[in-house]
Design an enzyme around this catalytic site. Sequence first.
Site, PDB file in Angstrom:
ATOM      1  N   ASP A  71       0.862  -1.153   0.017  1.00  0.00           N
ATOM      2  CA  ASP A  71      -0.104  -0.027   0.081  1.00  0.00           C
ATOM      3  C   ASP A  71       0.883   1.149  -0.160  1.00  0.00           C
ATOM      4  OD1 ASP A  71       0.918  -0.113   2.452  1.00  0.00           O
ATOM      5  OD2 ASP A  71      -1.212  -0.105   3.524  1.00  0.00           O
ATOM      6  N   SER A  72       2.428   1.237  -0.012  1.00  0.00           N
ATOM      7  CA  SER A  72       3.017   2.029  -0.359  1.00  0.00           C
ATOM      8  C   SER A  72       2.987   2.809  -1.528  1.00  0.00           C
ATOM      9  CB  SER A  72       4.689   1.672  -0.058  1.00  0.00           C
ATOM     10  OG  SER A  72       4.921   0.418  -0.647  1.00  0.00           O
ATOM     11  N   ASP A 112      -1.174  -6.106  -0.486  1.00  0.00           N
ATOM     12  CA  ASP A 112      -1.330  -5.633   0.730  1.00  0.00           C
ATOM     13  C   ASP A 112      -2.931  -5.309   1.003  1.00  0.00           C
ATOM     14  OD1 ASP A 112       0.294  -4.872   3.031  1.00  0.00           O
ATOM     15  OD2 ASP A 112       1.053  -3.141   1.885  1.00  0.00           O
ATOM     16  N   LYS A 170      -1.396  -9.375   2.781  1.00  0.00           N
ATOM     17  CA  LYS A 170      -0.464  -9.048   4.109  1.00  0.00           C
ATOM     18  C   LYS A 170      -1.413  -8.041   4.692  1.00  0.00           C
ATOM     19  CE  LYS A 170       3.138  -5.618   3.912  1.00  0.00           C
ATOM     20  NZ  LYS A 170       2.486  -4.586   4.622  1.00  0.00           N
ATOM     21  N   GLU A 180      -1.598  -5.476   8.363  1.00  0.00           N
ATOM     22  CA  GLU A 180      -0.870  -4.751   9.588  1.00  0.00           C
ATOM     23  C   GLU A 180      -1.476  -4.944  10.943  1.00  0.00           C
ATOM     24  OE1 GLU A 180      -0.020  -0.522   8.765  1.00  0.00           O
ATOM     25  OE2 GLU A 180       0.766  -1.133   6.813  1.00  0.00           O
ATOM     26  N   GLU A 233       8.789  -3.968  10.883  1.00  0.00           N
ATOM     27  CA  GLU A 233       9.233  -2.593  10.628  1.00  0.00           C
ATOM     28  C   GLU A 233       9.952  -1.833  11.538  1.00  0.00           C
ATOM     29  OE1 GLU A 233       6.694  -1.015   7.434  1.00  0.00           O
ATOM     30  OE2 GLU A 233       7.738   1.003   7.480  1.00  0.00           O
TER      31      GLU A 233
HETATM   32  O1  KIV Z   1       3.325  -1.149   1.677  1.00  0.00           O
HETATM   33  C1  KIV Z   1       4.598  -1.384   1.762  1.00  0.00           C
HETATM   34  O2  KIV Z   1       5.431  -1.110   0.875  1.00  0.00           O
HETATM   35  C2  KIV Z   1       5.062  -2.513   2.972  1.00  0.00           C
HETATM   36  C3  KIV Z   1       6.609  -2.350   3.164  1.00  0.00           C
HETATM   37  C4  KIV Z   1       7.222  -1.338   3.650  1.00  0.00           C
HETATM   38  C5  KIV Z   1       6.906  -3.762   3.900  1.00  0.00           C
HETATM   39  O3  KIV Z   1       4.077  -2.502   3.772  1.00  0.00           O
END
Ligand code: KIV
Length: 268
Positions: free
Chosen positions: A48-49, A87, A117, A119, A186
């Site tokens: 989600d970056s 994500d 993934k 969080e 992280e």
């Molecule tokens: O969204 C992302 O790129 C991440 C990484 C920083 C692990 O969660």
Amino acid sequence: MNADGKVTTATLKERKQRGERIAALTAYDHLFATLLDQAGVDVILVGDSVATVMQGRDTTVPVTMDQMVYHCELVSRGCERALVVGDLPFMSYQVSVSDALKNAGRLLKEGHVEAVKLEGGSSFAPTVAKLVAAGIPVMGHVGLTPQSINQFGTYKTRGTEQDEQDRLVDDAVALEQAGAFAIVLEKVPSELGQRMAAATTVPIIGIGAGPHTDGQILVTPDMLGMFTRFRPRFVRRYRELAADIGDAVGSYCDDVRSGSFPAADESY
Ligand code: KIV
């Protein structure tokens, strides 16, 4: 890897058992996914970056499910060998387990990723267990969890105090027990990375968690020096592509304006 070289969730665990480190990077589109996959990256995360490095947002909070599905589909079509993880964006899994199932299912069915993934620590263990029971592999993410920036108010290092370190290790163990196949850790002190890797049998993939984790992940535009708005200390830049791209584009503009592009052998 299985017999045809494809990286799977199972083989990541075997890698940890053999003491072989896992190399992970992010991708958001087909072009980069193909380049990373062919270069031998083990895990490609559609992070989600995308919100901060591709959409120009200040945080990862605004990215939507539809946008994640779109980026996941582009990336997964470019990968043959790497395990592709998508994500789950902010508020796609926090409201209810049924939301989590529906949205994780979309990332697999429409985005064609192989795992998701999310969080959060032990409070999300029941959600992880439900997803895993439904056949959806889950990667956890603890330590600095950027979706919670509005709660934390800062991106500072997590786990600097003993009690928080203890809680984060408990979180990782709870996620492992719920069935997570790997956990991103992280921006924490190196000793916590080492402790968490020792406390779990699933791989701990560090980003700013020191050298002792079972693997590393970086945001690709960070490590290529394409995203330069800010640079966390944990980013190693392997290239300075923002500068290279600026030079290349500047040369192109000069050539167009001077009439030296296109030349005869570039014309029909
Ligand atoms: O969204 C992302 O790129 C991440 C990484 C920083 C692990 O969660």
